[in-house]
Design a protein around this motif. Structure first.
Motif, PDB file in Angstrom:
ATOM      1  N   LEU A 235     -28.831   0.906  17.132  1.00 17.87           N
ATOM      2  CA  LEU A 235     -28.082   1.236  15.920  1.00 17.87           C
ATOM      3  C   LEU A 235     -26.636   1.603  16.246  1.00 17.87           C
ATOM      4  O   LEU A 235     -25.720   1.293  15.490  1.00 17.87           O
ATOM      5  N   ARG A 236     -26.413   2.256  17.392  1.00 19.15           N
ATOM      6  CA  ARG A 236     -25.053   2.612  17.810  1.00 19.15           C
ATOM      7  C   ARG A 236     -24.237   1.344  18.071  1.00 19.15           C
ATOM      8  O   ARG A 236     -23.104   1.217  17.612  1.00 19.15           O
ATOM      9  N   VAL A 237     -24.844   0.388  18.748  1.00 17.90           N
ATOM     10  CA  VAL A 237     -24.166  -0.879  19.032  1.00 17.90           C
ATOM     11  C   VAL A 237     -23.811  -1.604  17.729  1.00 17.90           C
ATOM     12  O   VAL A 237     -22.756  -2.228  17.630  1.00 17.90           O
ATOM     13  N   LYS A 238     -24.651  -1.480  16.715  1.00 14.27           N
ATOM     14  CA  LYS A 238     -24.399  -2.107  15.407  1.00 14.27           C
ATOM     15  C   LYS A 238     -23.410  -1.306  14.562  1.00 14.27           C
ATOM     16  O   LYS A 238     -23.044  -1.723  13.474  1.00 14.27           O
ATOM     17  N   GLY A 239     -23.007  -0.116  15.049  1.00 13.43           N
ATOM     18  CA  GLY A 239     -22.058   0.713  14.309  1.00 13.43           C
ATOM     19  C   GLY A 239     -22.692   1.532  13.200  1.00 13.43           C
ATOM     20  O   GLY A 239     -21.992   2.073  12.349  1.00 13.43           O
ATOM     21  N   MET A 240     -24.016   1.639  13.210  1.00 13.45           N
ATOM     22  CA  MET A 240     -24.728   2.365  12.150  1.00 13.45           C
ATOM     23  C   MET A 240     -24.842   3.862  12.435  1.00 13.45           C
ATOM     24  O   MET A 240     -25.005   4.651  11.508  1.00 13.45           O
ATOM     25  N   VAL A 241     -24.800   4.241  13.704  1.00 13.65           N
ATOM     26  CA  VAL A 241     -24.869   5.650  14.088  1.00 13.65           C
ATOM     27  C   VAL A 241     -23.855   5.925  15.196  1.00 13.65           C
ATOM     28  O   VAL A 241     -23.406   5.011  15.889  1.00 13.65           O
ATOM     29  N   ASP A 242     -23.510   7.187  15.334  1.00 12.37           N
ATOM     30  CA  ASP A 242     -22.697   7.667  16.448  1.00 12.37           C
ATOM     31  C   ASP A 242     -23.526   8.675  17.223  1.00 12.37           C
ATOM     32  O   ASP A 242     -24.403   9.334  16.651  1.00 12.37           O
ATOM     33  N   ARG A 243     -23.224   8.766  18.507  1.00  8.86           N
ATOM     34  CA  ARG A 243     -23.897   9.734  19.381  1.00  8.86           C
ATOM     35  C   ARG A 243     -22.843  10.539  20.113  1.00  8.86           C
ATOM     36  O   ARG A 243     -21.875   9.973  20.612  1.00  8.86           O
ATOM     37  N   ASN A 244     -23.045  11.836  20.170  1.00  9.69           N
ATOM     38  CA  ASN A 244     -22.145  12.706  20.933  1.00  9.69           C
ATOM     39  C   ASN A 244     -22.989  13.618  21.803  1.00  9.69           C
ATOM     40  O   ASN A 244     -24.093  14.006  21.404  1.00  9.69           O
ATOM     41  N   VAL A 245     -22.456  13.982  22.949  1.00 11.92           N
ATOM     42  CA  VAL A 245     -23.153  14.934  23.800  1.00 11.92           C
ATOM     43  C   VAL A 245     -23.171  16.281  23.093  1.00 11.92           C
ATOM     44  O   VAL A 245     -22.154  16.733  22.545  1.00 11.92           O
ATOM     45  N   ASN A 246     -24.331  16.906  23.064  1.00 14.40           N
ATOM     46  CA  ASN A 246     -24.495  18.212  22.425  1.00 14.40           C
ATOM     47  C   ASN A 246     -23.704  19.242  23.218  1.00 14.40           C
ATOM     48  O   ASN A 246     -23.821  19.314  24.441  1.00 14.40           O
ATOM     49  N   THR A 247     -22.910  20.050  22.530  1.00 19.22           N
ATOM     50  CA  THR A 247     -22.042  21.024  23.215  1.00 19.22           C
ATOM     51  C   THR A 247     -22.838  22.150  23.878  1.00 19.22           C
ATOM     52  O   THR A 247     -22.407  22.696  24.885  1.00 19.22           O
ATOM     53  N   SER A 248     -24.004  22.491  23.337  1.00 19.82           N
ATOM     54  CA  SER A 248     -24.784  23.587  23.930  1.00 19.82           C
ATOM     55  C   SER A 248     -25.813  23.099  24.948  1.00 19.82           C
ATOM     56  O   SER A 248     -26.281  23.890  25.768  1.00 19.82           O
ATOM     57  N   ASP A 249     -26.157  21.819  24.935  1.00 25.70           N
ATOM     58  CA  ASP A 249     -27.121  21.265  25.894  1.00 25.70           C
ATOM     59  C   ASP A 249     -26.649  19.871  26.273  1.00 25.70           C
ATOM     60  O   ASP A 249     -26.861  18.907  25.548  1.00 25.70           O
ATOM     61  N   ARG A 250     -25.992  19.767  27.418  1.00 24.45           N
ATOM     62  CA  ARG A 250     -25.377  18.507  27.818  1.00 24.45           C
ATOM     63  C   ARG A 250     -26.394  17.395  28.074  1.00 24.45           C
ATOM     64  O   ARG A 250     -26.033  16.231  28.149  1.00 24.45           O
ATOM     65  N   ARG A 251     -27.676  17.745  28.189  1.00 22.53           N
ATOM     66  CA  ARG A 251     -28.704  16.719  28.375  1.00 22.53           C
ATOM     67  C   ARG A 251     -29.086  16.073  27.047  1.00 22.53           C
ATOM     68  O   ARG A 251     -29.672  14.999  27.025  1.00 22.53           O
ATOM     69  N   ALA A 252     -28.762  16.734  25.956  1.00 23.48           N
ATOM     70  CA  ALA A 252     -29.141  16.252  24.619  1.00 23.48           C
ATOM     71  C   ALA A 252     -27.962  15.569  23.944  1.00 23.48           C
ATOM     72  O   ALA A 252     -26.803  15.820  24.273  1.00 23.48           O
ATOM     73  N   CYS A 253     -28.262  14.708  22.992  1.00 24.40           N
ATOM     74  CA  CYS A 253     -27.235  14.023  22.200  1.00 24.40           C
ATOM     75  C   CYS A 253     -27.422  14.363  20.730  1.00 24.40           C
ATOM     76  O   CYS A 253     -28.541  14.495  20.249  1.00 24.40           O
ATOM     77  N   ASP A 254     -26.303  14.526  20.048  1.00 23.54           N
ATOM     78  CA  ASP A 254     -26.313  14.673  18.596  1.00 23.54           C
ATOM     79  C   ASP A 254     -26.112  13.288  18.002  1.00 23.54           C
ATOM     80  O   ASP A 254     -25.192  12.570  18.384  1.00 23.54           O
TER      81      ASP A 254
END
Length: 149
Positions: free
Chosen positions: A85-104
């Motif tokens: 979905l990110r490649v299709k431009g439908m979602v964005d992903r960001n590294v979670n500021t409180s847990d760098r292993r997780a993505c928002d």
């Protein structure tokens, strides 16, 4: 059409076994209809499920773990679906500021626009239930809820 006619089986050893086979058969029948419906929008039913969950978050980010928990198909690889979905431009992903292993994960405007287009055509997918009236649809839902206890 009766299940026995569809799968060319004379009888079942029990009504419970027939329910199991009927649910599996009906799931696959419904899945085929959904696959055809979503194909014209360039997504899969699992991708639609992720977009639907994210839209329901009202702008709040979701972790991949949360998406996995809320998905209808628990066997789906949520990380892989989010990446597609990110490649299709439908979602964005960001590294979670409180847990760098997780993505928002956020739904984009493009993802919301696609869901709006799909919403306009939901009557088309609902036509597969044309043989049932509203009361029967409620009964099916109540029986399925009861079955899951």
């Amino acid at each position: 059409m009766r299940l026995e006619d569809e799968i060319h089986q004379q009888k079942f050893s029990s009504e419970a076994l027939k329910v199991v086979v009927n649910l599996i058969f009906t799931y696959n029948w419904l899945n085929q209809h959904q696959t055809r419906f979503f194909k014209k929008f360039g997504i899969t039913s699992q991708q639609f499920n992720i977009l639907r969950i994210l839209r329901g978050m009202n702008g709040t980010p979701a972790s991949v773990k949360l998406l996995r928990e809320r998905m209808l198909d628990k066997m789906s690889d949520a990380s892989r679906i989010v990446e597609k979905l990110r490649v299709k431009g439908m979602v964005d992903r960001n590294v979670n500021t409180s847990d760098r292993r997780a993505c928002d994960v956020y739904i984009t405007t493009k993802g919301l626009q696609l869901l709006s287009r799909i919403d306009l055509e939901t009557d088309l997918i609902n036509t597969i239930f044309h043989t049932l009236d509203q009361s029967e649809l409620r009964s099916v839902n109540e029986l399925l809820d009861k079955l899951r206890g």
